[in-house]
Design an enzyme around this catalytic site. Structure first.
Site, PDB file in Angstrom:
ATOM      1  N   GLU A 225       1.323   5.527   0.804  1.00 21.82           N
ATOM      2  CA  GLU A 225       0.782   6.700   1.499  1.00 21.82           C
ATOM      3  C   GLU A 225       1.292   7.992   0.851  1.00 21.82           C
ATOM      4  OE1 GLU A 225       0.616   6.530   5.824  1.00 21.82           O
ATOM      5  OE2 GLU A 225       1.353   8.595   5.896  1.00 21.82           O
TER       6      GLU A 225
ATOM      7  N   SER B 243       0.877  -1.175   0.000  1.00 18.71           N
ATOM      8  CA  SER B 243       0.000   0.000   0.000  1.00 18.71           C
ATOM      9  C   SER B 243       0.912   1.222   0.000  1.00 18.71           C
ATOM     10  CB  SER B 243      -0.953  -0.024   1.188  1.00 18.71           C
ATOM     11  OG  SER B 243      -0.287  -0.323   2.385  1.00 18.71           O
TER      12      SER B 243
ATOM     13  N   GLY C  36      -4.490  12.022  16.574  1.00 17.99           N
ATOM     14  CA  GLY C  36      -3.789  13.213  16.101  1.00 17.99           C
ATOM     15  C   GLY C  36      -2.926  13.832  17.194  1.00 17.99           C
ATOM     16  N   ASP C  37      -2.034  14.711  16.748  1.00 17.80           N
ATOM     17  CA  ASP C  37      -1.114  15.378  17.685  1.00 17.80           C
ATOM     18  C   ASP C  37      -1.771  16.611  18.291  1.00 17.80           C
ATOM     19  OD1 ASP C  37       1.242  13.820  17.479  1.00 17.80           O
ATOM     20  OD2 ASP C  37       1.559  14.636  15.469  1.00 17.80           O
TER      21      ASP C  37
ATOM     22  N   HIS D 289      -7.034   9.358   5.775  1.00 15.20           N
ATOM     23  CA  HIS D 289      -6.666   9.515   7.188  1.00 15.20           C
ATOM     24  C   HIS D 289      -7.642  10.523   7.792  1.00 15.20           C
ATOM     25  CE1 HIS D 289      -2.271   7.986   6.863  1.00 15.20           C
ATOM     26  NE2 HIS D 289      -2.951   7.585   5.787  1.00 15.20           N
TER      27      HIS D 289
ATOM     28  N   TYR E  57       3.095   1.813  17.094  1.00 15.24           N
ATOM     29  CA  TYR E  57       4.406   2.414  17.330  1.00 15.24           C
ATOM     30  C   TYR E  57       5.396   1.366  17.845  1.00 15.24           C
ATOM     31  CZ  TYR E  57       1.465   6.461  16.780  1.00 15.24           C
ATOM     32  OH  TYR E  57       0.577   7.370  16.245  1.00 15.24           O
TER      33      TYR E  57
ATOM     34  N   PHE F 223      12.255  13.990  11.306  1.00 17.91           N
ATOM     35  CA  PHE F 223      10.991  13.252  11.522  1.00 17.91           C
ATOM     36  C   PHE F 223      11.203  12.153  12.554  1.00 17.91           C
ATOM     37  CE2 PHE F 223       9.141  13.940   6.970  1.00 17.91           C
ATOM     38  CZ  PHE F 223       8.611  15.150   7.365  1.00 17.91           C
TER      39      PHE F 223
ATOM     40  N   LYS G 281      -7.559  -0.324  20.547  1.00 21.15           N
ATOM     41  CA  LYS G 281      -7.993   0.259  19.259  1.00 21.15           C
ATOM     42  C   LYS G 281      -8.445  -0.842  18.297  1.00 21.15           C
ATOM     43  CE  LYS G 281      -4.228   2.880  18.421  1.00 21.15           C
ATOM     44  NZ  LYS G 281      -3.387   3.929  17.806  1.00 21.15           N
TER      45      LYS G 281
ATOM     46  N   TYR H  24      -4.000  13.441   6.628  1.00 22.79           N
ATOM     47  CA  TYR H  24      -4.872  14.524   7.071  1.00 22.79           C
ATOM     48  C   TYR H  24      -3.963  15.449   7.878  1.00 22.79           C
ATOM     49  CZ  TYR H  24      -9.552  15.983   8.828  1.00 22.79           C
ATOM     50  OH  TYR H  24     -10.729  16.634   9.117  1.00 22.79           O
TER      51      TYR H  24
ATOM     52  N   ALA I 102      -8.588   7.889  20.277  1.00 20.87           N
ATOM     53  CA  ALA I 102      -8.708   7.037  19.094  1.00 20.87           C
ATOM     54  C   ALA I 102      -9.736   5.908  19.280  1.00 20.87           C
ATOM     55  CB  ALA I 102      -7.344   6.468  18.740  1.00 20.87           C
TER      56      ALA I 102
ATOM     57  N   HIS J 294       3.597  -1.128   3.861  1.00 18.12           N
ATOM     58  CA  HIS J 294       2.976   0.181   3.613  1.00 18.12           C
ATOM     59  C   HIS J 294       4.117   1.162   3.350  1.00 18.12           C
ATOM     60  CE1 HIS J 294      -0.199   3.226   4.041  1.00 18.12           C
ATOM     61  NE2 HIS J 294       0.621   3.930   4.799  1.00 18.12           N
TER      62      HIS J 294
ATOM     63  N   ALA K 229       3.816   7.848  25.336  1.00 15.42           N
ATOM     64  CA  ALA K 229       3.328   6.647  26.043  1.00 15.42           C
ATOM     65  C   ALA K 229       3.840   6.605  27.476  1.00 15.42           C
ATOM     66  CB  ALA K 229       3.787   5.394  25.302  1.00 15.42           C
TER      67      ALA K 229
HETATM   68  C1  LIG Z   1       0.399   5.082  10.104  1.00 20.77           C
HETATM   69  C2  LIG Z   1       0.289   6.465  10.695  1.00 20.77           C
HETATM   70  C3  LIG Z   1      -0.428   7.445  10.010  1.00 20.77           C
HETATM   71  C4  LIG Z   1      -0.550   8.723  10.544  1.00 20.77           C
HETATM   72  N1  LIG Z   1      -1.262   9.677   9.832  1.00 20.77           N
HETATM   73  C5  LIG Z   1      -1.444  10.906  10.366  1.00 20.77           C
HETATM   74  C6  LIG Z   1      -2.223  11.885   9.677  1.00 20.77           C
HETATM   75  O1  LIG Z   1      -2.712  11.649   8.568  1.00 20.77           O
HETATM   76  N2  LIG Z   1      -2.413  13.086  10.268  1.00 20.77           N
HETATM   77  C7  LIG Z   1      -1.878  13.390  11.500  1.00 20.77           C
HETATM   78  O2  LIG Z   1      -2.093  14.514  11.986  1.00 20.77           O
HETATM   79  N3  LIG Z   1      -1.105  12.491  12.167  1.00 20.77           N
HETATM   80  C8  LIG Z   1      -0.889  11.259  11.635  1.00 20.77           C
HETATM   81  N4  LIG Z   1      -0.136  10.327  12.332  1.00 20.77           N
HETATM   82  C9  LIG Z   1       0.489  10.715  13.617  1.00 20.77           C
HETATM   83  C10 LIG Z   1      -0.498  10.583  14.798  1.00 20.77           C
HETATM   84  O3  LIG Z   1      -1.566  11.475  14.663  1.00 20.77           O
HETATM   85  C11 LIG Z   1       0.267  10.910  16.086  1.00 20.77           C
HETATM   86  O4  LIG Z   1       1.235   9.927  16.351  1.00 20.77           O
HETATM   87  C12 LIG Z   1      -0.618  11.128  17.306  1.00 20.77           C
HETATM   88  O5  LIG Z   1       0.162  11.705  18.348  1.00 20.77           O
HETATM   89  C13 LIG Z   1      -1.247   9.867  17.863  1.00 20.77           C
HETATM   90  O6  LIG Z   1      -2.357   9.429  17.157  1.00 20.77           O
HETATM   91  P1  LIG Z   1      -2.903   7.931  17.428  1.00 20.77           P
HETATM   92  O7  LIG Z   1      -4.127   7.726  16.701  1.00 20.77           O
HETATM   93  O8  LIG Z   1      -1.808   6.967  17.256  1.00 20.77           O
HETATM   94  O9  LIG Z   1      -3.245   8.097  18.976  1.00 20.77           O
HETATM   95  P2  LIG Z   1      -3.448   7.071  20.124  1.00 20.77           P
HETATM   96  O10 LIG Z   1      -2.952   5.722  19.772  1.00 20.77           O
HETATM   97  O11 LIG Z   1      -4.838   7.156  20.629  1.00 20.77           O
HETATM   98  O12 LIG Z   1      -2.562   7.736  21.260  1.00 20.77           O
HETATM   99  C14 LIG Z   1      -1.163   7.940  21.109  1.00 20.77           C
HETATM  100  C15 LIG Z   1      -0.449   7.280  22.276  1.00 20.77           C
HETATM  101  O13 LIG Z   1      -0.850   7.870  23.499  1.00 20.77           O
HETATM  102  C16 LIG Z   1      -1.048   6.879  24.474  1.00 20.77           C
HETATM  103  N5  LIG Z   1      -2.478   6.820  24.839  1.00 20.77           N
HETATM  104  C17 LIG Z   1      -3.479   7.566  24.317  1.00 20.77           C
HETATM  105  N6  LIG Z   1      -4.652   7.271  24.905  1.00 20.77           N
HETATM  106  C18 LIG Z   1      -4.383   6.307  25.823  1.00 20.77           C
HETATM  107  C19 LIG Z   1      -5.164   5.601  26.749  1.00 20.77           C
HETATM  108  N7  LIG Z   1      -6.469   5.805  26.884  1.00 20.77           N
HETATM  109  N8  LIG Z   1      -4.555   4.677  27.527  1.00 20.77           N
HETATM  110  C20 LIG Z   1      -3.235   4.448  27.431  1.00 20.77           C
HETATM  111  N9  LIG Z   1      -2.427   5.112  26.568  1.00 20.77           N
HETATM  112  C21 LIG Z   1      -2.994   6.021  25.771  1.00 20.77           C
HETATM  113  C22 LIG Z   1      -0.587   5.578  23.867  1.00 20.77           C
HETATM  114  O14 LIG Z   1       0.765   5.389  24.178  1.00 20.77           O
HETATM  115  C23 LIG Z   1      -0.754   5.806  22.382  1.00 20.77           C
HETATM  116  O15 LIG Z   1       0.097   5.066  21.541  1.00 20.77           O
HETATM  117  C24 LIG Z   1       0.046   9.038  11.810  1.00 20.77           C
HETATM  118  C25 LIG Z   1       0.794   8.058  12.477  1.00 20.77           C
HETATM  119  C26 LIG Z   1       0.915   6.783  11.941  1.00 20.77           C
HETATM  120  C27 LIG Z   1       1.737   5.751  12.661  1.00 20.77           C
END
Ligand SMILES: Cc1cc2nc3c(=O)[nH]c(=O)nc-3n(C[C@H](O)[C@H](O)[C@H](O)COP(=O)(O)OP(=O)(O)OC[C@H]3O[C@@H](n4cnc5c(N)ncnc54)[C@H](O)[C@@H]3O)c2cc1C
Length: 292
Positions: free
Chosen positions: A16, A14, A107-108, A76, A147, A218, A167, A48, A127, A268, A154
């Site tokens: 990206e 795939s 998201g960040d 995304h 990750y 990065f 998730k 996104y 998420a 990917h 984390a």
């Molecule tokens: C394949 C991929 C694609 C991406 N695409 C984009 C994009 O298009 N746009 C963008 O803005 N960013 C993108 N990102 C980056 C991503 O948005 C950031 O890494 C963000 O900080 C975390 O998003 P997440 O969905 O992984 O969050 P989550 O997995 O929900 O949280 C991130 C981390 O915080 C901790 N955490 C959060 N909630 C909990 C909980 N309830 N309990 C315990 N631990 C928790 C965990 O360690 C977790 O891994 C991408 C990352 C990857 C790997």
């Protein structure tokens, strides 16, 4: 020569992309996606921008690629800084555009939040909540982020992995990983995931190095370690782009080969919107164009 259809071989792939900023960039990106579509990817995805900053461009890029490539597209989508209603509107727009697959992300947090995530008052908590919400909107295919070296925020690698499981249990169909540079990093992570009962596919995200300076930046931001041998190997290559591309493809191919030897069947590729290195990588994995 008349067009011939060949059998597609090699692992699943795939690609990206990120939305282009200019009209010229968008045209060139579309050309890149058309070229790579010839490899018959399982899907192609469009990111996104942070905090939803590319919402409209992500959607229009997805629409263009649906129309021009015929490849299943994944959009995304993050929930940071957005109400549930705003997220739902984007998800419905994806669905209506023929995009039935979402890479669902929290998201960040914005830079001024110093890494602390606070949900929007009318938004999804994170998420897991987002994935459950998307499942109620339409029967999307859902990928989630993983990750291998743990998310920088984390609490511990164990908590990070447990969150990934949550998730996937909430409705994620597969995880796509952050990039990493050593096969052992992914393989250890896959083993740990299996030990806590994760059975859904974990797809390694492969970053062929583009700009060396940018790649190390990065990596620093997302907590991916860069082995010393790699820093040495790429040292000075930003001044020699053609050599850099050859070395980048060789290094990424070696990583893919090591992973394939351990049973990995889907990669990917983070294309950085360039066709050439991902093209070379697909060929090196034995992937042929569907027609020539
Ligand atoms: C394949 C991929 C694609 C991406 N695409 C984009 C994009 O298009 N746009 C963008 O803005 N960013 C993108 N990102 C980056 C991503 O948005 C950031 O890494 C963000 O900080 C975390 O998003 P997440 O969905 O992984 O969050 P989550 O997995 O929900 O949280 C991130 C981390 O915080 C901790 N955490 C959060 N909630 C909990 C909980 N309830 N309990 C315990 N631990 C928790 C965990 O360690 C977790 O891994 C991408 C990352 C990857 C790997």
């Amino acid at each position: 020569m008349p067009a011939q259809t060949r059998t597609v071989a090699g692992p699943e792939i795939s690609f990206e992309f990120f939305p282009a900023k200019t009209e010229k960039g968008a045209e060139s990106l579309l050309q890149t996606s058309r070229t790579l579509a010839g490899f018959g990817p399982r899907f192609m995805s469009v990111t996104y921008g942070a905090g939803g900053s590319t919402r409209d461009r992500t959607l229009s890029t997805l629409k263009d690629m649906v129309r021009e490539t015929g490849v299943p597209m994944a959009g995304h989508l993050t929930c940071v800084g957005a109400s549930k209603g705003e997220v739902e509107a984007v998800a419905r727009a994806y669905w209506d555009a023929g995009v039935k697959h979402i890479v669902a992300l929290r998201g960040d947090p914005p830079p001024e939040a110093n890494g602390v995530y606070t949900p929007h008052p009318q938004g999804y908590v994170g998420a897991v909540d987002l994935i459950e919400g998307l499942r109620k909107i339409a029967p999307f295919e859902i990928s989630v982020a993983a990750y291998p070296e743990a998310h920088p925020a984390a609490l511990s690698p164990e908590a990070d992995l447990a969150h990934l499981k949550a998730k996937l249990d909430a409705g994620g169909d597969r995880a796509i990983t952050q990039f990493f540079f050593e096969a052992s990093t992914f393989l250890r992570f896959r083993d740990r995931a299996a030990r806590i009962g994760i059975t859904k596919p974990i797809v390694p995200g492969i970053l062929p190095i583009g700009s060396v300076a940018q790649a190390w930046k990065f990596a620093d931001m997302c907590g991916a370690s860069v082995p010393a041998w790699m820093r040495d190997l790429f040292d000075g290559l930003d001044e020699r782009p053609q050599t850099r591309a050859l070395v980048a493809a060789t290094v990424a191919d070696r990583l893919c080969q090591e992973l394939r030897a351990e049973g990995v069947e889907h990669f990917h590729f983070y294309t950085l919107n360039h066709a050439d290195t991902s093209y070379a990588l697909c060929r090196l994995q034995g992937r042929n164009m569907q027609s020539s």
